[in-house]
Write a protein that holds these residues in place. Structure first.
Motif, PDB file in Angstrom:
ATOM      1  N   TYR A 174       1.242  10.937 -21.752  1.00 19.91           N
ATOM      2  CA  TYR A 174       1.019  11.522 -20.418  1.00 19.91           C
ATOM      3  C   TYR A 174       0.733  10.445 -19.387  1.00 19.91           C
ATOM      4  O   TYR A 174      -0.080   9.541 -19.639  1.00 19.91           O
ATOM      5  N   ARG A 175       1.379  10.562 -18.250  1.00 18.08           N
ATOM      6  CA  ARG A 175       1.046   9.666 -17.131  1.00 18.08           C
ATOM      7  C   ARG A 175       1.260  10.403 -15.820  1.00 18.08           C
ATOM      8  O   ARG A 175       2.125  11.282 -15.731  1.00 18.08           O
ATOM      9  N   VAL A 176       0.495  10.007 -14.811  1.00 17.34           N
ATOM     10  CA  VAL A 176       0.628  10.625 -13.487  1.00 17.34           C
ATOM     11  C   VAL A 176       1.903  10.066 -12.862  1.00 17.34           C
ATOM     12  O   VAL A 176       1.884   9.000 -12.259  1.00 17.34           O
ATOM     13  N   HIS A 224       7.794  11.942 -24.129  1.00 18.69           N
ATOM     14  CA  HIS A 224       7.680  11.629 -25.558  1.00 18.69           C
ATOM     15  C   HIS A 224       8.021  10.175 -25.821  1.00 18.69           C
ATOM     16  O   HIS A 224       8.891   9.613 -25.173  1.00 18.69           O
ATOM     17  N   GLN A 225       7.309   9.614 -26.760  1.00 15.58           N
ATOM     18  CA  GLN A 225       7.620   8.251 -27.183  1.00 15.58           C
ATOM     19  C   GLN A 225       7.739   8.229 -28.690  1.00 15.58           C
ATOM     20  O   GLN A 225       7.257   9.127 -29.376  1.00 15.58           O
ATOM     21  N   VAL A 226       8.382   7.187 -29.170  1.00 19.10           N
ATOM     22  CA  VAL A 226       8.281   6.938 -30.606  1.00 19.10           C
ATOM     23  C   VAL A 226       7.816   5.492 -30.769  1.00 19.10           C
ATOM     24  O   VAL A 226       8.391   4.564 -30.230  1.00 19.10           O
ATOM     25  N   THR A 232      -1.834   7.643 -22.877  1.00 18.94           N
ATOM     26  CA  THR A 232      -0.803   7.219 -21.929  1.00 18.94           C
ATOM     27  C   THR A 232       0.399   6.649 -22.656  1.00 18.94           C
ATOM     28  O   THR A 232       1.409   6.327 -22.040  1.00 18.94           O
ATOM     29  N   HIS A 233       0.257   6.466 -23.966  1.00 19.66           N
ATOM     30  CA  HIS A 233       1.365   5.987 -24.807  1.00 19.66           C
ATOM     31  C   HIS A 233       1.039   6.362 -26.249  1.00 19.66           C
ATOM     32  O   HIS A 233      -0.054   6.859 -26.541  1.00 19.66           O
ATOM     33  N   THR A 234       1.987   6.130 -27.148  1.00 19.00           N
ATOM     34  CA  THR A 234       1.705   6.441 -28.551  1.00 19.00           C
ATOM     35  C   THR A 234       1.053   5.250 -29.262  1.00 19.00           C
ATOM     36  O   THR A 234       0.736   5.334 -30.447  1.00 19.00           O
ATOM     37  N   SER A 235       0.822   4.157 -28.520  1.00 20.47           N
ATOM     38  CA  SER A 235       0.240   2.963 -29.145  1.00 20.47           C
ATOM     39  C   SER A 235      -1.139   3.174 -29.787  1.00 20.47           C
ATOM     40  O   SER A 235      -1.453   2.470 -30.753  1.00 20.47           O
ATOM     41  N   PRO A 236      -1.992   4.106 -29.291  1.00 20.44           N
ATOM     42  CA  PRO A 236      -3.257   4.300 -30.012  1.00 20.44           C
ATOM     43  C   PRO A 236      -3.061   4.681 -31.480  1.00 20.44           C
ATOM     44  O   PRO A 236      -3.963   4.461 -32.294  1.00 20.44           O
TER      45      PRO A 236
END
Ligand code: PHE
Length: 360
Positions: free
Chosen positions: A200-202, A213-215, A174-178
């Motif tokens: 990805y998020r609903v 996309h995130q950075v 759901t974010h790039t934090s993992p």
């Protein structure tokens, strides 16, 4: 003149007079073909005395070779003449523009990704990557979001069916934090990484896409504090948006994996020339979340929070592309409309040298 001499001069004269390849071929068949005049003469060699053969054999062979050579020579002459004639009559217009070839363009997301990577590379950040289908543990639990924690509701998650929770990767991250977790589990401080990628998020409207996309940025070292976070975000934004007088605003926020947490907005003032082109009037536009890495997250990843501290942020890459290149609707990025791609695409990855300024 002997009979052979006569035949030779007659044939050679006709060969020289031949004006095209078809006439030459007819002559070749007539003289050297299976039933050709010279072939017939050669056949008679068997029925004459050996003494006569000694004289006539070489004479016939000589005739045959002379005729074959003459045909080949005339053929080459005719070929050259034909080419000459063609070159004289045909002109090549070198000023004619080449026909357009179908050429793709660089997608704004790819362009922005390259730009961001270049800026952070200048600041000494490496790129870390993680998978799109992630372990629940890395996407949530190790980021201090235990099962049934209300914070899981902040992010509407796509779950993959079949994956056994805890054993198999079962969520679309759901974010790039993992990638923070993956990096800290794999590497001891000092850590300086960015991890751009899909999340990805609903969610779906003009500014939200279910795939976006995130950075992420993560810095862990001794003595890291909020000042480092602020400086890094400011320098990054100046370089990325190519504006020196950037106006940023930090709002207190909450993320389970950072403490304290801040959200960042950027001023978009359309009345100032060269300022961000997107938005209305002078809006504040959201860039993303950040904070000091929660000590619980550090220790959960085997890093001693008594010795080390860190900051992290996660910005929306699509949103940054929208801001920089004045793209009004996020959905266009993923619709593969050729007209959209032509309009917003880039000819080639073009990374302004300006970013080199950071390392000065
Ligand atoms: N992962 C957060 C989000 O997607 C953003 C964030 C990243 C916040 C890093 C703090 C630190 O909303």
């Amino acid at each position: 003149m002997s009979d052979l001499g006569k035949l030779q001069s007659e044939l050679l004269a006709r060969i020289t007079a031949a004006t095209d390849e078809a006439a030459l071929e007819a002559l070749r068949v007539e003289a050297l073909g299976k039933k050709g005049s010279i072939s017939e003469l050669l056949k008679t060699l068997g029925s004459i005395s050996p003494e006569e053969r000694k004289v006539r054999g070489p004479a016939l062979n000589g005739l045959r070779d002379a005729v074959a050579d003459a045909i080949a020579g005339r053929k080459a002459q005719l070929g050259d003449a034909a080419l000459d004639a063609r070159l004289k009559s045909e002109t090549v217009d070198v000023s004619l523009p080449p026909r357009p070839t179908a050429q793709g363009s660089v997608h704004p997301i790819s362009q922005v990704l390259e730009e961001i990577t270049a800026i952070f590379a200048d600041m000494g950040f490496a790129v870390a990557e993680g998978p799109d289908v992630e372990f629940d543990d890395y996407n949530f639990t190790k980021l201090n979001i235990p099962p049934n924690h209300p914070a899981r509701q902040m992010q509407d998650t796509f779950y993959m069916s079949g994956g056994e929770v805890g054993k198999e990767a079962n969520v679309l991250r759901t974010h790039t934090s993992p990638v923070q977790v993956r990096t800290m589990l794999a590497q001891k401080p000092p850590i300086r990484v960015i991890s751009p990628g899909r999340a990805y998020r609903v969610d779906s409207d003009a500014t939200h896409s279910p795939m976006f996309h995130q950075v992420e940025a993560l810095v862990v070292d001794r003595g890291i504090h909020l000042g480092h976070l602020k400086w890094t975000i400011e320098e990054f934004c100046k370089a990325f948006f190519e504006i020196d007088a950037i106006e940023l605003r930090a709002r207190p926020s909450f993320f389970p994996f950072t403490e304290p947490s801040l959200e960042w907005d950027m001023r978009c003032d359309r009345s100032v020339p060269g300022q961000i082109k997107f938005g209305q009037g002078n809006d504040w536009l959201e860039l993303g979340g950040s904070g000091m890495v929660n000590p619980k997250v550090l220790s959960g990843c085997g890093i001693d929070p008594a010795q080390y501290s860190g900051f992290a942020f996660g910005f929306g890459l699509d949103r940054m592309a929208m801001l920089k290149y004045a793209i009004p609707d996020i959905r266009g990025f993923f619709e593969s409309d050729i007209r959209w791609l032509k309009h917003y695409g880039f000819a080639a990855l073009d990374i302004p040298t300006l970013y080199g300024g950071l390392s000065k």
